[in-house]
Design a protein around this motif. Sequence first.
Motif, PDB file in Angstrom:
ATOM      1  N   LEU A  47      10.103  61.877   4.620  1.00 12.92           N
ATOM      2  CA  LEU A  47       9.108  62.131   3.569  1.00 12.92           C
ATOM      3  C   LEU A  47       9.389  63.477   2.911  1.00 12.92           C
ATOM      4  CD1 LEU A  47       6.441  61.530   2.062  1.00 12.92           C
ATOM      5  CD2 LEU A  47       5.229  62.527   4.008  1.00 12.92           C
ATOM      6  N   GLU A  48       9.588  63.427   1.598  1.00 11.65           N
ATOM      7  CA  GLU A  48       9.888  64.630   0.835  1.00 11.65           C
ATOM      8  C   GLU A  48       8.687  64.891  -0.074  1.00 11.65           C
ATOM      9  OE1 GLU A  48      13.590  65.518  -2.116  1.00 11.65           O
ATOM     10  OE2 GLU A  48      13.568  63.637  -0.994  1.00 11.65           O
ATOM     11  N   LEU A  49       8.173  66.123  -0.061  1.00  8.93           N
ATOM     12  CA  LEU A  49       6.994  66.420  -0.896  1.00  8.93           C
ATOM     13  C   LEU A  49       7.289  67.483  -1.937  1.00  8.93           C
ATOM     14  CD1 LEU A  49       3.922  66.596   1.532  1.00  8.93           C
ATOM     15  CD2 LEU A  49       4.616  64.727   0.023  1.00  8.93           C
ATOM     16  N   TRP A  50       6.778  67.280  -3.141  1.00 10.60           N
ATOM     17  CA  TRP A  50       6.898  68.240  -4.231  1.00 10.60           C
ATOM     18  C   TRP A  50       5.509  68.577  -4.747  1.00 10.60           C
ATOM     19  CZ3 TRP A  50      11.865  69.773  -5.140  1.00 10.60           C
ATOM     20  CH2 TRP A  50      12.882  68.952  -4.594  1.00 10.60           C
ATOM     21  N   VAL A  51       5.402  69.714  -5.417  1.00 11.03           N
ATOM     22  CA  VAL A  51       4.110  70.091  -6.019  1.00 11.03           C
ATOM     23  C   VAL A  51       4.344  70.388  -7.500  1.00 11.03           C
ATOM     24  CG1 VAL A  51       2.106  71.625  -5.886  1.00 11.03           C
ATOM     25  CG2 VAL A  51       3.452  71.162  -3.835  1.00 11.03           C
ATOM     26  N   LYS A  52       3.450  69.850  -8.337  1.00 11.70           N
ATOM     27  CA  LYS A  52       3.629  69.996  -9.773  1.00 11.70           C
ATOM     28  C   LYS A  52       2.286  70.325 -10.409  1.00 11.70           C
ATOM     29  CE  LYS A  52       5.107  66.163 -11.972  1.00 11.70           C
ATOM     30  NZ  LYS A  52       6.066  65.059 -12.161  1.00 11.70           N
ATOM     31  N   VAL A  53       2.301  71.158 -11.457  1.00  4.72           N
ATOM     32  CA  VAL A  53       1.057  71.483 -12.163  1.00  4.72           C
ATOM     33  C   VAL A  53       0.964  70.644 -13.434  1.00  4.72           C
ATOM     34  CG1 VAL A  53      -0.307  73.320 -13.242  1.00  4.72           C
ATOM     35  CG2 VAL A  53       1.215  73.867 -11.326  1.00  4.72           C
ATOM     36  N   ARG A  54      -0.161  69.985 -13.631  1.00  8.27           N
ATOM     37  CA  ARG A  54      -0.446  69.254 -14.875  1.00  8.27           C
ATOM     38  C   ARG A  54      -1.835  69.685 -15.306  1.00  8.27           C
ATOM     39  NH1 ARG A  54       3.873  68.909 -15.382  1.00  8.27           N
ATOM     40  NH2 ARG A  54       5.355  67.193 -15.405  1.00  8.27           N
ATOM     41  N   SER A  55      -1.906  70.719 -16.126  1.00 10.80           N
ATOM     42  CA  SER A  55      -3.216  71.299 -16.441  1.00 10.80           C
ATOM     43  C   SER A  55      -4.146  70.257 -17.040  1.00 10.80           C
ATOM     44  CB  SER A  55      -3.114  72.453 -17.427  1.00 10.80           C
ATOM     45  OG  SER A  55      -1.838  72.929 -17.496  1.00 10.80           O
ATOM     46  N   GLY A  56      -5.362  70.257 -16.514  1.00  8.54           N
ATOM     47  CA  GLY A  56      -6.406  69.409 -17.079  1.00  8.54           C
ATOM     48  C   GLY A  56      -6.187  67.909 -16.945  1.00  8.54           C
TER      49      GLY A  56
ATOM     50  N   ARG B 194      -3.747  60.395 -18.790  1.00  6.44           N
ATOM     51  CA  ARG B 194      -3.126  60.883 -17.548  1.00  6.44           C
ATOM     52  C   ARG B 194      -3.785  60.250 -16.329  1.00  6.44           C
ATOM     53  NH1 ARG B 194      -0.319  65.909 -18.580  1.00  6.44           N
ATOM     54  NH2 ARG B 194       1.764  65.027 -18.539  1.00  6.44           N
ATOM     55  N   VAL B 195      -5.116  60.203 -16.351  1.00  5.18           N
ATOM     56  CA  VAL B 195      -5.851  59.622 -15.225  1.00  5.18           C
ATOM     57  C   VAL B 195      -5.378  58.190 -14.999  1.00  5.18           C
ATOM     58  CG1 VAL B 195      -8.146  58.771 -14.543  1.00  5.18           C
ATOM     59  CG2 VAL B 195      -7.880  61.139 -15.309  1.00  5.18           C
ATOM     60  N   ARG B 196      -5.225  57.446 -16.095  1.00  6.39           N
ATOM     61  CA  ARG B 196      -4.731  56.066 -15.984  1.00  6.39           C
ATOM     62  C   ARG B 196      -3.300  56.033 -15.480  1.00  6.39           C
ATOM     63  NH1 ARG B 196      -7.634  54.763 -20.450  1.00  6.39           N
ATOM     64  NH2 ARG B 196      -5.882  55.235 -21.814  1.00  6.39           N
ATOM     65  N   SER B 197      -2.471  56.928 -16.012  1.00  4.90           N
ATOM     66  CA  SER B 197      -1.054  56.901 -15.636  1.00  4.90           C
ATOM     67  C   SER B 197      -0.863  57.287 -14.166  1.00  4.90           C
ATOM     68  CB  SER B 197      -0.236  57.817 -16.552  1.00  4.90           C
ATOM     69  OG  SER B 197      -0.352  59.153 -16.127  1.00  4.90           O
ATOM     70  N   PHE B 198      -1.841  57.990 -13.594  1.00  7.76           N
ATOM     71  CA  PHE B 198      -1.754  58.332 -12.171  1.00  7.76           C
ATOM     72  C   PHE B 198      -2.343  57.228 -11.291  1.00  7.76           C
ATOM     73  CE2 PHE B 198      -1.666  63.203 -13.074  1.00  7.76           C
ATOM     74  CZ  PHE B 198      -0.316  63.104 -13.386  1.00  7.76           C
ATOM     75  N   GLY B 199      -2.642  56.087 -11.889  1.00  4.61           N
ATOM     76  CA  GLY B 199      -3.019  54.924 -11.083  1.00  4.61           C
ATOM     77  C   GLY B 199      -4.507  54.701 -10.908  1.00  4.61           C
TER      78      GLY B 199
END
Length: 298
Positions: free
Chosen positions: A275-284, A291-296
Amino acid sequence: PAEPMGPKRCGYVAIVGKPNVGKSTLLNALVGQKVSITSSKAQTTRHRITGLLTQGATQFVFVDTPGFQTRHGNALNRSLNKTVLGAVTDVDVIVFVVEAGSFQAADAKVLELLPKNIPVILLANKLDMVHRRAELAPWLAEMQQRHPFAEFVPMSAKSAKDIQRFYAICEKYLPEQDWMFDADELTDRSERFMAAEMVREKLFRLTGDELPYTSTVIIDKFEQEGKLRRIAATIVVEREGHKGMVIGDKGEKLKRIGSEARQELEKLWGGKIFLELWVKVRSGWADDEARVRSFGYE
Ligand code: GDP
Ligand code: K
Ligand code: MG
């Protein structure tokens, strides 16, 4: 296996209530496996999650739901509430979960939403936390004024005995009809979905109070070679400042999130996982419908 006795039953049981009353804990206990993540924080459950149990002649289709959000009206919360509303129509019985002895505005809001033509079981959970049991009787009398509940079940989702008792209470509301799923199925959700959820659970459990409401997890890669699964996931946060909270000192926090999620998934699936984990910022992101939809989210 031998054919079960008596006519087959199968039906939908929706589990609803405000955040944190123990809906997902209940679902997992009823199914006998962790199919829905839990934590002491609101917004842990963000999807409609089906948990299945086939026992004797009966197949229970339990449906866990997000806690109904009454506070912030951002895009994510609107989507969570839509999920709740979608889950309570067309079910055979609704389990309305409250904390035993308590009924607040947020509980009232949920009760208001419930369709009038479906039987509602009032499940007074966390009975183990109630020290003055005698005070439950007047509380119950009050509750019965609020809605014509089909049943009243004071119990603890953490008590195996209470869970055993609950099946029989629930079963009589399920219609006689053929099963809709295979007898050994546990959930309608994919392994990919479960992997994202498990990472999110560890994130919720291992970070402070602020973070959960503005973070999510997406799976970038899910590959299987025999018993080995290679998974890469990204934790998305709303602000640069949140990134540090997830990563922690020298990456300690992120490492722990990853290793706890990996261990639990390995136990669940019985195979090795990278398991590989990354962290990303997507403001707001949580206030951005697309975006909410695209995140499932629904
Ligand atoms: P949900 O938001 O309604 O799905 O609630 P969760 O299932 O995530 O549980 C919220 C918190 O309540 C967690 O910390 C659970 O361990 C705890 N909890 C759930 N059921 C019980 C119970 O019967 N007794 C006690 N003492 N705690 C419980
Ligand atoms: K919770
Ligand atoms: Mg939940």
